[in-house]
Enzyme design. Structure first.
Site, PDB file in Angstrom:
ATOM      1  N   HIS A  50       0.912  -1.271   0.068  1.00 27.93           N
ATOM      2  CA  HIS A  50      -0.086   0.173   0.065  1.00 27.93           C
ATOM      3  C   HIS A  50       0.820   1.393   0.166  1.00 27.93           C
ATOM      4  CE1 HIS A  50      -3.295  -2.348   0.547  1.00 27.93           C
ATOM      5  NE2 HIS A  50      -3.138  -3.042   1.871  1.00 27.93           N
ATOM      6  N   ASP A 180      -7.666  -5.262   7.518  1.00 27.63           N
ATOM      7  CA  ASP A 180      -8.501  -6.185   6.413  1.00 27.63           C
ATOM      8  C   ASP A 180      -9.204  -7.344   7.180  1.00 27.63           C
ATOM      9  OD1 ASP A 180      -8.000  -5.670   3.858  1.00 27.63           O
ATOM     10  OD2 ASP A 180      -5.805  -5.670   4.350  1.00 27.63           O
TER      11      ASP A 180
HETATM   12  C1  3PY Z   1      -4.332  -4.445   7.854  1.00 25.53           C
HETATM   13  O1  3PY Z   1      -4.757  -3.821   8.969  1.00 25.53           O
HETATM   14  O2  3PY Z   1      -4.965  -5.117   7.033  1.00 25.53           O
HETATM   15  C2  3PY Z   1      -3.001  -4.269   7.371  1.00 25.53           C
HETATM   16  O3  3PY Z   1      -2.460  -5.026   6.449  1.00 25.53           O
HETATM   17  C3  3PY Z   1      -2.056  -3.226   8.222  1.00 25.53           C
HETATM   18  O4  3PY Z   1      -0.931  -3.061   7.590  1.00 25.53           O
HETATM   19 MG    MG Z   2      -4.099  -5.499   5.229  1.00 25.92          MG
END
Ligand code: 3PY
Ligand code: MG
Length: 260
Positions: A50, A180
């Site tokens: 990201h 996520d």
């Molecule tokens: C998430 O919180 O999904 C991440 O990948 C943290 O970097």
């Molecule tokens: Mg993530």
């Protein structure tokens, strides 16, 4: 002269389970790593998923960390296994791989990251040898042990397969992505699902029981302290961009507070 301490102490220290505070880096510039390396942060995770890192900036920033004696890991983009061994060749101390959902995903990751007999990593640590101060035979003998493979646990499927993922030889640790995980557990409804907290306890407990490192991203210091209390030892505290924005706002607020 090489930089012998960069890898030698990192993996053994993490395996001992004491708290290690890293951070995610989004800005692909060696000056950022150099500046942050002067702080008490202990390592850096360059974010190719990201953040804005490409291969050239990873190469420069791994070396910038090494100059300061601080290990640098890389988070890969999704489905970029071939890059995994490449960033180790650049001298990275480990790889954090997103969306490892099955034991098969974990085995594929290990195949890129570990030399035989554990995996099938191809030989060619062009930059890793000078950066770590190893000889070629020394690097071959020690790399499987000293460079770390982290499988990110960030879906319901990964939780369901956690035991099998942890059992894959060559997976050194798991690393929770709380956002996520929340998106997955809430079927896309929220970044802050109440189902995440019990999942955090489960992952930490199972990782430790399996003798593997428990890692996680923490959005702020309170969250990091909570994760440490839940049993996480490898914590990526915030991101370079967050540190910059928060420090700027705090400084402006301090001046405004004194000047009305
Ligand atoms: C998430 O919180 O999904 C991440 O990948 C943290 O970097
Ligand atoms: Mg993530």
């Amino acid at each position: 002269m090489g930089f012998p301490a960069v890898l030698a102490d990192f993996a053994p220290t993490l395996r001992q389970g004491g708290l290690h505070l890293s951070t995610f880096c989004q800005f692909p510039d060696a000056n950022v790593i150099e500046a942050l390396a002067k702080t008490r942060l202990e390592s850096f995770v360059l974010d190719m998923q990201h953040g804005m890192f490409d291969e050239a900036s990873v190469l420069a920033c791994v070396a910038a960390g090494a100059l300061e004696g601080k290990p640098v890991l890389v988070r890969l983009p999704v489905d970029a296994g071939g890059l995994a061994s490449r960033v180790l060749d650049f001298g990275a101390a480990g790889v954090v791989c997103p969306m490892v959902n099955t034991a098969e995903d974990a085995r594929r990751l290990v195949s890129y990251l570990k030399f035989p007999p554990v995996g099938a990593r191809s030989w060619g640590p062009r930059r890793a040898i000078p950066i770590t101060g190893q000889t070629a035979p020394g690097y071959l003998a020690r790399a499987n042990n000293l460079t770390l493979a982290f499988a990110m646990i960030e879906t319901r499927q990964a939780l369901d397969n956690l035991d099998a993922i942890l059992a894959v030889p060559g997976i050194d640790g798991v690393f929770v992505g709380p956002s996520d995980l929340s998106v997955s557990l809430s079927d896309g409804a929220t970044l802050d699902s109440a189902d995440v907290a019990p999942a955090l306890d489960l992952v930490a407990a199972k990782a430790r029981a399996a003798g593997k490192i428990a890692g996680i991203f923490a959005i702020n210091p309170d969250y990091a302290a909570d994760c440490a209390a839940r049993g996480y030892s490898f914590i990526a505290l915030m991101q370079d961009a967050m540190f910059m924005a928060q420090a700027a706002d705090a400084s402006v607020a301090a001046v405004r507070g004194k000047t009305g």
